[in-house]
Design a protein around this motif. Structure first.
Motif, short mmCIF file in Angstrom:
data_model
loop_
_atom_site.label_atom_id
_atom_site.label_comp_id
_atom_site.label_asym_id
_atom_site.label_seq_id
_atom_site.Cartn_x
_atom_site.Cartn_y
_atom_site.Cartn_z
N PRO A 248 -12.80 18.37 6.45
CA PRO A 248 -13.54 18.34 5.19
C PRO A 248 -12.95 17.30 4.24
N ARG A 249 -13.81 16.70 3.46
CA ARG A 249 -13.39 15.68 2.50
C ARG A 249 -13.00 16.36 1.19
N ILE A 250 -11.82 16.03 0.69
CA ILE A 250 -11.34 16.59 -0.57
C ILE A 250 -11.48 15.47 -1.61
N ALA A 251 -12.25 15.72 -2.65
CA ALA A 251 -12.59 14.66 -3.60
C ALA A 251 -11.36 14.08 -4.29
N GLY A 252 -10.46 14.91 -4.75
CA GLY A 252 -9.27 14.42 -5.44
C GLY A 252 -8.36 13.62 -4.52
N LEU A 253 -8.23 14.08 -3.28
CA LEU A 253 -7.42 13.36 -2.31
C LEU A 253 -8.06 12.03 -1.95
N ALA A 254 -9.37 12.01 -1.81
CA ALA A 254 -10.07 10.76 -1.49
C ALA A 254 -9.89 9.75 -2.62
N PHE A 255 -9.93 10.21 -3.87
CA PHE A 255 -9.72 9.28 -4.97
C PHE A 255 -8.27 8.80 -5.01
N ALA A 256 -7.33 9.67 -4.68
CA ALA A 256 -5.93 9.25 -4.64
C ALA A 256 -5.71 8.18 -3.58
N GLN A 257 -6.34 8.34 -2.40
CA GLN A 257 -6.24 7.32 -1.36
C GLN A 257 -6.89 6.02 -1.81
N SER A 258 -8.04 6.13 -2.45
CA SER A 258 -8.72 4.94 -2.94
C SER A 258 -7.92 4.25 -4.04
N ALA A 259 -7.30 5.03 -4.91
CA ALA A 259 -6.49 4.45 -5.98
C ALA A 259 -5.29 3.71 -5.42
N ALA A 260 -4.70 4.21 -4.35
CA ALA A 260 -3.56 3.52 -3.73
C ALA A 260 -4.00 2.17 -3.17
N TRP B 275 0.83 -1.21 0.00
CA TRP B 275 0.00 0.00 0.00
C TRP B 275 0.86 1.26 0.00
N ARG B 276 1.96 1.26 0.76
CA ARG B 276 2.85 2.42 0.78
C ARG B 276 3.52 2.63 -0.57
N THR B 277 3.93 1.54 -1.22
CA THR B 277 4.54 1.65 -2.55
C THR B 277 3.54 2.20 -3.56
N ALA B 278 2.31 1.69 -3.51
CA ALA B 278 1.27 2.19 -4.41
C ALA B 278 0.97 3.66 -4.11
N ALA B 279 0.99 4.04 -2.84
CA ALA B 279 0.71 5.43 -2.46
C ALA B 279 1.81 6.36 -2.97
N GLN B 280 3.05 5.89 -2.98
CA GLN B 280 4.14 6.71 -3.52
C GLN B 280 3.93 6.98 -5.00
N THR B 281 3.52 5.96 -5.73
CA THR B 281 3.28 6.13 -7.17
C THR B 281 2.09 7.06 -7.40
N VAL B 282 1.03 6.88 -6.62
CA VAL B 282 -0.14 7.75 -6.77
C VAL B 282 0.22 9.20 -6.43
N ALA B 283 1.05 9.39 -5.42
CA ALA B 283 1.48 10.75 -5.06
C ALA B 283 2.26 11.39 -6.20
N ARG B 284 3.08 10.60 -6.86
CA ARG B 284 3.87 11.14 -7.97
C ARG B 284 2.98 11.55 -9.13
#
Length: 140
Positions: A68-80, A41-50
């Motif tokens: 507050p919920r940020i839509a783009g950030l929530a999708f980035a977390q979900s994508a990771a 999950w951390r490796t995937a999160a690094q790629t999503v952050a990039r």
């Protein structure tokens, strides 16, 4: 003194092998699987952050009540989470244990991201991230 049945054992009685009072302590194999799931999950999160432009620490942090919920950030977390399950073939159960979330929530997140792949831009972005994660030496 009242007779105790097997259903109503006293805590002072001896515990037979295979019986537990309270939560089971995870064994070594489970701890290794949970650690591997967290690393994926951390490796995937690094790629999503990039690719997303969000800082890694924002993607890794859990959403707290009242924020507050940020839509783009929530999708980035979900994508990771989705990439950790699909690319690294991580079981959702171990990922749920690593993240402290219910397994059904991990399943719902993966299902929601899979549904968003109907959009060509998101499908292209997730496909690129999958290729980067499956072959890190590849150039884009």
């Amino acid at each position: 003194m009242a007779r105790t049945t097997s259903r109503h054992r006293r805590r002072t009685e001896a515990i037979r092998p295979g019986q537990h009072y309270g939560p089971r302590v995870p064994g070594r194999r489970r701890r290794m699987q949970v650690a591997a799931a967290e690393a994926a999950w951390r490796t995937a999160a690094q790629t999503v952050a990039r690719f997303s432009g969000y800082p890694l620490d924002r993607i890794l942090e859990a959403r707290r009540p009242g924020k507050p919920r940020i839509a783009g950030l929530a999708f980035a977390q979900s994508a990771a989470i989705y990439l950790a399950v699909t690319v690294f073939d991580t079981r959702q159960y171990y990922l749920a244990l690593a993240l402290g979330r219910p397994r059904r929530r991990i399943h719902a997140i993966c299902h929601a991201v899979e549904d968003r792949r109907d959009c060509p831009e998101i499908d292209r972005l997730l496909g690129t991230m999958e290729r980067v994660l499956s072959c890190p030496e590849a150039t884009l």
